[in-house]
Design an enzyme around this catalytic site. Structure first.
Site, short mmCIF file in Angstrom:
data_model
loop_
_atom_site.label_atom_id
_atom_site.label_comp_id
_atom_site.label_asym_id
_atom_site.label_seq_id
_atom_site.Cartn_x
_atom_site.Cartn_y
_atom_site.Cartn_z
CB SER A 51 -0.93 0.03 1.23
OG SER A 51 -0.17 0.16 2.42
CE1 TYR A 204 7.84 5.65 10.83
CE2 TYR A 204 8.09 8.04 10.93
CZ TYR A 204 7.87 6.88 10.20
OH TYR A 204 7.69 6.96 8.83
CB THR A 237 0.34 6.70 2.89
OG1 THR A 237 0.80 6.98 4.22
CG2 THR A 237 1.22 7.42 1.87
#
Length: 321
Positions: A51, A204, A237
């Site tokens: 994806s 992250y 996204t």
């Protein structure tokens, strides 16, 4: 003039990271469509292809005639992505099931890929921002394992194959890394945040900072391969929708399309030549500084770099033999 406008956009952050930055730079730079390139007979490996940016990158390369190996964690989703991408071009599309956070899985997948022949470019794209601390099969924090340790191991195992094709290794980082310093890795201190201090967004950013540093270090260690890292800006996204829903709601009119976010990834992998040295950090087909704050610059020392590299090497060594 073009560079001055681009720098002004980047300094504003919103202008540089949003769709505004891409639309202005693509016009000023007269970006060549990736589909117009001739990639027939060239083999590209893309992780995280099911994806978002990974699927869009794979699709762009397929339209140019590339052969593709899609590396995904979920077999059914990876098969579906391979079928979708296969319909777009004349090249061969295959897949390998691999969890990039599981070092044993990465080792097995890398050897399968190497056995399949030449690799012209390896794209490290797999990853996610998670808000809960999860451990992998080998007991590592999953964000660090998936974004740093897994890619480092795959690079170790495929770098000779890529070198044989005078190829490239491209790492998809994030603009979020600008907010993170390079941690001190020594003794029991690693990139991993412990249970008490854990923050998924912060973890992250730290992992993405480490990716960019390692990209520069790999370029020094292996001059026979061209290394590049990049950030895609703010792209709309599925990953952003699930992990940063409030951010997406507030910025949605300014978010880039997946195609705009993936453009530089595909270009770095496929362009005949790149106008900056190996190890550079990119956005919108232009090299960028890896620092925006005095703090991140001050912590990016030779000792911290060396300790980061040694930790990654020691952790992945048992799986690289």
């Amino acid at each position: 003039m073009k560079r001055a406008v681009s720098n002004i956009l980047d300094a504003s952050v919103v202008g540089g990271f949003s769709r505004i930055g891409y639309e202005v730079r693509s016009r000023l730079g007269s970006f060549v469509d990736i589909a117009s390139l001739d990639l027939n007979g060239k083999r590209f490996v893309v992780t995280g292809p099911t994806s978002g940016l990974g699927l869009e990158t794979s699709s762009m390369l397929a339209r140019a005639g590339a052969d593709l190996v899609l590396v995904g964690r979920d077999e059914s989703r990876t098969v579906a992505a391979a079928e979708k991408v296969d319909a777009l071009g004349a090249g061969e599309v295959s897949y390998v099931v691999c969890d990039m956070g599981d070092l044993q899985s990465v080792a097995s997948a890398s050897r399968t890929i190497a056995a399949g022949g030449a690799v012209n470019a390896l794209v490290h794209n797999a990853g996610a921002l998670t808000h809960e601390r999860v451990l992998t099969a080998q007991g590592f924090e999953s964000t660090v394992a998936t974004h740093v340790l897994g890619p480092h191991l795959m690079t170790r195992l495929l770098v000779d194959t890529v070198a044989g094709s005078a190829g490239r290794i491209v790492t998809v980082s994030s603009g979020g890394m600008y907010s993170a310093d390079l941690p001190r890795v020594a003794g029991e201190r690693t990139l991993e945040m412990n249970e008490l201090q854990y923050n998924g967004t912060r973890q992250y950013a730290i992992a993405k900072r480490a990716q960019v540093v390692l990209n520069e270090m790999w370029a020094e260690v292996r001059p026979d391969v061209h290394f590049a890292a990049m950030h895609p800006g703010w792209a709309d996204t599925p990953g952003v929708k699930s992990s940063l829903p409030t951010f997406r709601t507030l910025t949605r009119p300014l978010l880039r399309t997946p195609h705009q976010g993936a453009d530089t990834i595909a270009w770095l992998a496929a362009a005949e030549t790149l106008p900056a040295p190996s190890g550079s950090f990119w956005c919108d087909r232009e090299p960028r500084s890896i620092h925006k704050t005095a703090s991140s610059r001050a912590t990016d020392t030779p000792d911290r770099r060396r300790n980061l590299w040694n930790w990654c090497d020691s952790v992945t060594a048992p799986f690289a033999g």
